[in-house]
Design an enzyme around this catalytic site. Structure first.
Site, short mmCIF file in Angstrom:
data_model
loop_
_atom_site.label_atom_id
_atom_site.label_comp_id
_atom_site.label_asym_id
_atom_site.label_seq_id
_atom_site.Cartn_x
_atom_site.Cartn_y
_atom_site.Cartn_z
N ARG A 182 0.75 -1.28 -0.15
CA ARG A 182 0.02 0.04 0.04
C ARG A 182 0.90 1.01 0.04
O ARG A 182 1.46 1.44 0.76
CB ARG A 182 -0.94 0.04 1.32
CG ARG A 182 -2.26 0.84 1.23
CD ARG A 182 -2.87 0.54 2.34
NE ARG A 182 -2.35 1.07 3.57
CZ ARG A 182 -3.15 1.40 4.65
NH1 ARG A 182 -4.46 1.41 4.59
NH2 ARG A 182 -2.50 1.78 5.94
N THR A 185 -0.82 7.52 -1.05
CA THR A 185 -1.95 7.54 -1.69
C THR A 185 -2.84 6.42 -1.18
O THR A 185 -4.09 6.60 -1.20
CB THR A 185 -1.90 7.09 -3.11
OG1 THR A 185 -1.64 5.86 -3.42
CG2 THR A 185 -0.99 8.05 -3.85
N ASP A 192 0.67 -2.19 12.22
CA ASP A 192 1.20 -2.72 11.05
C ASP A 192 1.41 -4.14 10.94
O ASP A 192 2.36 -4.77 11.82
CB ASP A 192 2.38 -1.89 10.50
CG ASP A 192 2.76 -2.22 9.05
OD1 ASP A 192 3.12 -3.33 8.85
OD2 ASP A 192 2.72 -1.22 8.20
N ASP A 202 5.00 -5.37 9.62
CA ASP A 202 5.89 -4.99 10.53
C ASP A 202 5.99 -5.76 11.63
O ASP A 202 7.09 -6.27 12.31
CB ASP A 202 5.88 -3.49 10.69
CG ASP A 202 6.44 -2.66 9.66
OD1 ASP A 202 7.20 -3.10 8.62
OD2 ASP A 202 5.94 -1.46 9.62
C1 PRP Z 1 -1.13 -3.85 4.69
C2 PRP Z 1 -2.02 -5.18 5.05
C3 PRP Z 1 -3.29 -5.37 3.81
C4 PRP Z 1 -3.08 -3.71 3.38
C5 PRP Z 1 -4.56 -3.44 3.90
O1 PRP Z 1 -0.14 -4.57 3.81
O2 PRP Z 1 -1.37 -6.47 5.08
O3 PRP Z 1 -2.37 -5.91 2.64
O4 PRP Z 1 -2.24 -3.17 4.11
O5 PRP Z 1 -4.61 -1.97 3.56
P1 PRP Z 1 -5.95 -1.75 2.51
O6 PRP Z 1 -7.09 -2.59 3.06
O7 PRP Z 1 -5.99 -0.25 2.82
O8 PRP Z 1 -5.32 -2.00 1.12
P2 PRP Z 1 1.06 -3.37 3.51
O9 PRP Z 1 0.73 -2.71 2.14
O10 PRP Z 1 1.48 -2.86 4.64
O11 PRP Z 1 2.09 -4.24 3.02
P3 PRP Z 1 2.91 -5.43 3.82
O12 PRP Z 1 2.11 -6.52 4.05
O13 PRP Z 1 4.14 -5.82 2.77
O14 PRP Z 1 3.36 -5.02 5.09
N1 URA Z 2 -2.27 -2.21 7.13
C1 URA Z 2 -1.79 -2.66 8.31
O1 URA Z 2 -0.87 -3.45 8.62
N2 URA Z 2 -2.42 -2.31 9.51
C2 URA Z 2 -3.61 -1.48 9.48
O2 URA Z 2 -4.23 -1.03 10.32
C3 URA Z 2 -3.95 -0.74 8.16
C4 URA Z 2 -3.36 -1.26 6.93
#
Ligand code: PRP
Ligand code: URA
Length: 209
Positions: A104, A108, A200, A203
């Site tokens: 994400r 944006t 997160d 993380d």
């Molecule tokens: C996080 C989570 C989802 C997304 C959710 O991933 O694991 O995939 O955000 O957010 P949304 O519903 O607003 O799209 P992230 O983009 O942080 O990537 P990661 O899993 O690599 O940490």
């Molecule tokens: N992605 C995450 O990992 N946590 C949130 O709360 C939203 C998006």
């Protein structure tokens, strides 16, 4: 319209509380996510079709049941979705696993696709898209679009925590997709994080940031 199921099993709710707790460290967080994924897999497979078989017990012939052999596929959204895969495979070890890589964009909040690798027969499989977090819904919608573009027909979505905004976004864009959650939270904050959520997920699973 897609249905939304919140699994209120006491073990799921108990473990989710410790997943949410900011004091929970990476090792324990990962273990708990794995355990909750197994428990959610138990719930999400309740409606799998069965077929009658007879089996000889040491005492008599029993008319019994086995799974009717429905083909399943797990589709974790990288990277946080990976944290739930092994827990689900403990109960459905024959499922094939495809991967959709999305992150994400922090400015944006729009998903950016960087990797897709799927089983060759996804159109015959019932697919479960896996991601701990359903926030704006952008990532889940993009992953589901990506699967449908490649022929997927039956898709479910399984997440730990969701914001109402994300649930509505998926219901609107993909009314054929049922959503399975451990918790439906209050809202998104101004940074697109689920409130109260768990922070997160990627993380916390991998000890980054
Ligand atoms: C996080 C989570 C989802 C997304 C959710 O991933 O694991 O995939 O955000 O957010 P949304 O519903 O607003 O799209 P992230 O983009 O942080 O990537 P990661 O899993 O690599 O940490
Ligand atoms: N992605 C995450 O990992 N946590 C949130 O709360 C939203 C998006």
């Amino acid at each position: 319209m897609g249905k939304v199921f919140v699994f209120d099993h006491p073990l799921i709710q108990h473990k989710l509380t410790y997943i949410r707790d900011e004091k929970t460290g990476t090792k324990e967080f990962r273990e708990l996510v794995d355990e909750v994924a197994t428990l959610m897999a138990f719930e999400i497979t309740r409606d799998l079709p069965l077929q009658e078989v007879s089996v000889q017990t040491p005492v008599a012939t029993a008319n019994s049941k086995v799974l009717a052999g429905k083909k399943l596929g797990l589709i974790p959204i990288l990277r946080a979705g990976l944290g739930m895969v092994d827990g689900i495979l403990k109960l459905i070890p024959a499922a094939k696993v495809g991967h959709v890589g999305l992150y994400r964009d922090p400015e944006t909040l729009k998903p950016v696709e960087y990797y897709v690798k799927l089983p060759s027969d996804i159109e015959e499989r019932e697919l479960i898209v896996i991601d701990p977090m359903l926030a704006t819904g952008g990532s889940a919608n993009e992953a589901i679009n990506s699967l449908k573009k490649r022929g997927a027909k039956q898709i479910r979505l399984m997440c730990l925590c969701a914001a109402p905004e994300g649930v509505e976004a998926v219901k609107e864009e993909h009314p054929d997709v049922d959503i399975y959650l451990a918790a439906l939270d209050e809202k998104l904050n101004e940074k697109g994080y689920i409130v109260p959520g768990l922070g997160d997920a990627g993380d916390r699973l991998y000890g980054t940031k």
